[in-house]
Structure formats: structure tokens, C-alpha cells
Design a protein around this motif. Structure first.
Motif, mmCIF file in Angstrom:
data_model
loop_
_atom_site.group_PDB
_atom_site.id
_atom_site.type_symbol
_atom_site.label_atom_id
_atom_site.label_comp_id
_atom_site.label_asym_id
_atom_site.label_seq_id
_atom_site.Cartn_x
_atom_site.Cartn_y
_atom_site.Cartn_z
ATOM 1 N N TYR A 7 0.841 -1.193 0.000
ATOM 2 C CA TYR A 7 0.000 0.000 0.000
ATOM 3 C C TYR A 7 0.879 1.248 0.000
ATOM 4 O O TYR A 7 1.611 1.514 0.942
ATOM 5 C CB TYR A 7 -0.884 -0.009 1.256
ATOM 6 N N ALA A 8 0.814 2.026 -1.077
ATOM 7 C CA ALA A 8 1.597 3.254 -1.187
ATOM 8 C C ALA A 8 0.833 4.422 -0.592
ATOM 9 O O ALA A 8 -0.386 4.540 -0.745
ATOM 10 C CB ALA A 8 1.925 3.543 -2.648
ATOM 11 N N PHE A 9 1.567 5.300 0.076
ATOM 12 C CA PHE A 9 1.003 6.483 0.713
ATOM 13 C C PHE A 9 1.749 7.681 0.130
ATOM 14 O O PHE A 9 2.939 7.861 0.393
ATOM 15 C CB PHE A 9 1.216 6.380 2.219
ATOM 16 N N ILE A 10 1.069 8.462 -0.699
ATOM 17 C CA ILE A 10 1.763 9.518 -1.428
ATOM 18 C C ILE A 10 1.129 10.876 -1.155
ATOM 19 O O ILE A 10 -0.051 10.992 -0.828
ATOM 20 C CB ILE A 10 1.810 9.239 -2.944
ATOM 21 N N GLY A 11 1.960 11.907 -1.301
ATOM 22 C CA GLY A 11 1.517 13.276 -1.083
ATOM 23 C C GLY A 11 2.714 14.201 -1.117
ATOM 24 O O GLY A 11 3.861 13.752 -1.035
ATOM 25 N N HIS A 12 2.456 15.493 -1.219
ATOM 26 C CA HIS A 12 3.548 16.466 -1.270
ATOM 27 C C HIS A 12 4.216 16.583 0.098
ATOM 28 O O HIS A 12 3.697 16.075 1.107
ATOM 29 C CB HIS A 12 3.023 17.824 -1.739
ATOM 30 N N ASN A 13 5.348 17.248 0.159
ATOM 31 C CA ASN A 13 6.020 17.474 1.435
ATOM 32 C C ASN A 13 5.101 18.237 2.385
ATOM 33 O O ASN A 13 4.493 19.239 2.012
ATOM 34 C CB ASN A 13 7.309 18.281 1.229
ATOM 35 N N GLY A 14 4.994 17.751 3.622
ATOM 36 C CA GLY A 14 4.142 18.401 4.607
ATOM 37 C C GLY A 14 2.679 18.022 4.527
ATOM 38 O O GLY A 14 1.847 18.595 5.243
ATOM 39 N N ALA A 15 2.345 17.043 3.687
ATOM 40 C CA ALA A 15 0.941 16.668 3.515
ATOM 41 C C ALA A 15 0.387 15.886 4.702
ATOM 42 O O ALA A 15 -0.826 15.844 4.909
ATOM 43 C CB ALA A 15 0.775 15.836 2.245
ATOM 44 N N GLY A 16 1.270 15.232 5.466
ATOM 45 C CA GLY A 16 0.808 14.458 6.618
ATOM 46 C C GLY A 16 1.193 12.994 6.583
ATOM 47 O O GLY A 16 0.752 12.212 7.426
ATOM 48 N N LYS A 17 2.043 12.614 5.630
ATOM 49 C CA LYS A 17 2.435 11.208 5.516
ATOM 50 C C LYS A 17 3.206 10.730 6.741
ATOM 51 O O LYS A 17 2.859 9.729 7.363
ATOM 52 C CB LYS A 17 3.283 10.996 4.255
ATOM 53 N N THR A 18 4.260 11.467 7.088
ATOM 54 C CA THR A 18 5.096 11.057 8.221
ATOM 55 C C THR A 18 4.319 11.132 9.527
ATOM 56 O O THR A 18 4.470 10.263 10.397
ATOM 57 C CB THR A 18 6.363 11.922 8.287
#
Length: 238
Positions: free
Chosen positions: A31-42
Motif C-alpha cells: 500500500y503506497a502512501f503519497i503526497g507532497h512534502n508536509g501533507a501528513g504522511k510522516t
């Protein structure tokens, strides 16, 4: 295997964080979790790993809440942050044995796994050296091996391909596939969208702390479009 149910986490004095995140990662999923920097992934991954507390919602590992029984949950997964902090005053093999001790991995099994992955990632000859002498790529390889040494069923990885050479990236992708073929699951963030498209069966896209798309990769992708073009389109319109 992993259920994120209406997760909300906001940082004090800031509008950053995540809001009402709902995801379910099942056995066999990459399952990939993608988004721009600062989007909330980490932020999301650190909540799943039990590093961050959260304001509301629930995170379940095999049906057990990370808040209610963090030790049991943490025994069932491995987490690699985007910038692993290793004990640099230890040698590589000392660090791996320390991790194996924490998870009570029998001596014969840890030797087998360390030997296998050390050879796969071409780091065996450096395991007797201090971690402080390792390059970034070598530290990343050591962190990956430490995550695999107790054979977790769930891997939670934050940008795992950063710093890896092409050969090591291929090896990691093969290990991820093997883990899922054996009933495990992978939940990882990445900026490498072509890797996510080819490797993953599911994907979630996050923007400004909220999910804007999630589901099967085939359903997310439109005919004739790449994940990269879908990502740019969805983020632009959201």
C-alpha cells in the motif's frame, strides 16, 4: 492487519497534522502512501508506529489498539523512519544483535537472516565496522535489515528507497513482494511514483492532512494515465 479509523492528529500551536484519516491495509497488500512534502504522511506513519499520540480515532494492529497495548502492537510490525537514527557507537553486527535481542530472535535464526540480508545488500563485510563510519546508503541498508530480522508481518516504511543504490532498491522491492506473498503487508510513503505504480496494489493520496483518494491501484488509475498524472490532477483539483 492495520486499520486506521478516523485518525486525527494536530500539532499544538499549528494547523499542521492530519484529519479523519481512514485506511485499511490487509494481508497481501503493498500500500503506497503519497503526497507532497508536509501533507501528513510522516505524521500518519508515526501515529501508526506509536511514536506520536493522536487527538482522536483508533489505530488497530491485528485488532489490537496501539494506545491500549503498544508493546504487543510493536512486536508485530517494523517501522523505518525517513531518516533512521542508529546507535553510531555500535558496530553494524552489534546493532543487529541488539534489535534481535529486543525481539527475542533465536541465535540460529538471527544468524541465518543477518547472513542472508547482509549478503543481499552487500553489507556483510562492513558489519564489523562502527555505524558512525557508514555512508547514508549503508545506514539505510542496516536499518532495513534490522526491520527484517524479527520477521514482522507488517512493515511500515517512510521513504524506504531514499539513499539506496539501484541494485539495493530492486532487492528491497523483491523483499517487499516476498513479505506479502507470505501473508504480510507493507504500508509505505514514497515520492517515487513510478515505483509505487508498478509495485503496489493499493494507493492513498493525502493533501494538507486529508485523504483525497484511496483504493485499488487499478481503480485509481484512469485508462492511459500514469500515477504521476493522476496525482498531479487530483492534488490540483482538491
Amino acid at each position: 492487519m492495520l486499520k486506521i479509523d478516523h485518525l486525527t492528529k494536530h500539532y499544538k500551536g499549528s494547523n499542521k497534522g492530519v484529519t479523519d484519516i481512514c485506511l485499511e491495509i490487509e494481508a497481501g497488500d503493498i500500500y503506497a502512501f503519497i503526497g507532497h512534502n508536509g501533507a501528513g504522511k510522516t505524521t500518519t506513519l508515526k501515529c501508526v508506529a506509536g511514536i506520536h499520540d493522536f487527538d482522536s480515532g483508533e489505530i488497530l494492529i491485528d485488532g489490537t489498539g496501539i494506545r491500549e497495548n503498544p508493546l504487543l502492537c510493536k512486536s508485530r510490525f517494523a517501522y523505518i523512519p525517513d531518516n533512521p537514527d542508529l546507535y553510531e557507537y555500535l558496530t553494524g553486527i552489534q546493532y543487529l544483535n541488539f534489535i534481535a535481542d529486543v525481539f527475542k530472535v533465536p541465535a540460529h535464526r538471527r544468524e541465518e537472516l543477518i547472513g542472508r540480508y547482509g549478503n543481499d545488500f552487500e553489507i556483510t563485510s562492513s558489519l564489523g565496522d562502527l555505524i558512525s563510519t557508514y555512508s547514508h546508503g549503508m545506514k539505510q541498508k542496516l536499518a532495513i535489515i534490522s526491520a527484517l530480522v524479527h520477521e514482522p508481518k507488517l512493515l511500515i516504511l517512510d521513504e524506504p528507497f531514499v539513499g539506496l543504490d539501484p541494485k539495493a532498491s530492486v532487492i528491497l522491492k523483491n523483499i517487499m513482494k516476498e513479505t506479502c506473498d507470505n501473508g504480510g503487508a507493507i504500508f509505505f510513503s514514497t515520492h517515487v511514483l513510478d515505483v509505487a505504480e508498478k509495485l503496489c496494489n493499493k494507493v492513498a493520496i493525502i493533501k494538507d492532512g486529508s485523504l483525497i483518494a484511496s483504493g485499488n491501484m487499478d481503480e485509481i488509475l484512469k485508462q492511459g494515465q500514469s500515477l504521476e498524472s493522476i496525482f498531479m490532477e487530483v492534488v490540483k483539483d482538491a
